[in-house]
Design a protein around this motif. Sequence first.
Motif, short mmCIF file in Angstrom:
data_model
loop_
_atom_site.label_atom_id
_atom_site.label_comp_id
_atom_site.label_asym_id
_atom_site.label_seq_id
_atom_site.Cartn_x
_atom_site.Cartn_y
_atom_site.Cartn_z
N THR A 68 0.84 -1.19 0.00
CA THR A 68 0.00 0.00 0.00
C THR A 68 0.88 1.24 0.00
OG1 THR A 68 -0.09 0.12 2.42
CG2 THR A 68 -1.81 -1.16 1.32
N TYR A 69 0.25 2.37 -0.25
CA TYR A 69 0.89 3.68 -0.16
C TYR A 69 0.22 4.47 0.95
CZ TYR A 69 3.28 3.36 -4.73
OH TYR A 69 4.09 3.02 -5.77
N SER A 70 0.95 5.42 1.47
CA SER A 70 0.34 6.34 2.45
C SER A 70 -0.64 7.24 1.71
CB SER A 70 1.42 7.19 3.12
OG SER A 70 1.97 8.11 2.18
N GLN A 71 -1.57 7.84 2.45
CA GLN A 71 -2.53 8.75 1.83
C GLN A 71 -1.82 9.93 1.18
OE1 GLN A 71 -5.89 8.00 1.51
NE2 GLN A 71 -5.71 9.63 0.00
N ASP A 72 -0.74 10.41 1.78
CA ASP A 72 0.03 11.50 1.18
C ASP A 72 0.61 11.10 -0.18
OD1 ASP A 72 -0.47 13.23 3.28
OD2 ASP A 72 1.47 12.87 4.27
N ILE A 74 -0.57 8.71 -2.16
CA ILE A 74 -1.71 8.56 -3.07
C ILE A 74 -2.16 9.92 -3.58
CG2 ILE A 74 -4.16 7.91 -3.21
CD1 ILE A 74 -3.45 5.68 -1.13
N ASP A 75 -2.27 10.89 -2.69
CA ASP A 75 -2.69 12.24 -3.09
C ASP A 75 -1.69 12.85 -4.06
OD1 ASP A 75 -4.91 11.97 -1.47
OD2 ASP A 75 -4.06 13.13 0.19
N ARG A 76 -0.39 12.65 -3.81
CA ARG A 76 0.64 13.20 -4.69
C ARG A 76 0.58 12.56 -6.07
NH1 ARG A 76 5.03 11.07 -6.12
NH2 ARG A 76 5.21 9.70 -4.32
N ILE A 77 0.40 11.24 -6.12
CA ILE A 77 0.29 10.54 -7.40
C ILE A 77 -0.88 11.08 -8.20
CG2 ILE A 77 -0.31 8.30 -8.44
CD1 ILE A 77 1.36 7.02 -6.13
N LYS A 78 -2.01 11.29 -7.55
CA LYS A 78 -3.20 11.81 -8.24
C LYS A 78 -2.97 13.22 -8.76
CE LYS A 78 -6.71 9.13 -5.77
NZ LYS A 78 -7.88 9.24 -4.86
N VAL A 79 -2.40 14.09 -7.93
CA VAL A 79 -2.13 15.47 -8.35
C VAL A 79 -1.14 15.48 -9.50
CG1 VAL A 79 -1.04 17.64 -7.63
CG2 VAL A 79 -2.75 16.56 -6.16
N ASP A 80 -0.08 14.68 -9.39
CA ASP A 80 0.92 14.62 -10.46
C ASP A 80 0.29 14.15 -11.77
OD1 ASP A 80 2.84 15.46 -8.65
OD2 ASP A 80 3.81 13.49 -8.47
N LYS A 81 -0.61 13.18 -11.70
CA LYS A 81 -1.25 12.67 -12.91
C LYS A 81 -2.12 13.73 -13.57
CE LYS A 81 -2.48 9.88 -16.10
NZ LYS A 81 -1.50 9.52 -17.13
N ILE A 82 -2.93 14.42 -12.78
CA ILE A 82 -3.80 15.47 -13.33
C ILE A 82 -2.96 16.59 -13.92
CG2 ILE A 82 -5.57 17.19 -12.77
CD1 ILE A 82 -6.53 14.21 -12.96
#
Length: 99
Positions: A68-72, A74-82
């Motif tokens: 798993t990944y930490s929520q931080d 996960i949030d960074r991966i999502k922001v980077d993708k967008i």
Amino acid sequence: MKLKEYLTVVAMEECAEIQQVLSKALRFGFDDTHPNKPSDSNEAEILTEYYQLAAMIEELQKQEILGTYSQDTIDRIKVDKIDKVYHYMEYSKQKGLLD
């Protein structure tokens, strides 16, 4: 076939089902329905398939096949993708390929 392979194949099938329903939504509309399933719009089908894939990823994690990944993270991966999507969207506009 072992549990790892079985669950991974099911997750792969969910990915394919997401591809299929996204394609149908683009061809026929997000609010369109299949004649055999008039209560489920393409939008509803997309969300259903997304959450079914999420369930499979979570099961792979539960079975300790995936970590798993930490929520931080996960949030960074999502922001980077967008950010990346919009960066290349702008490039596509500059090339005259996107309105």
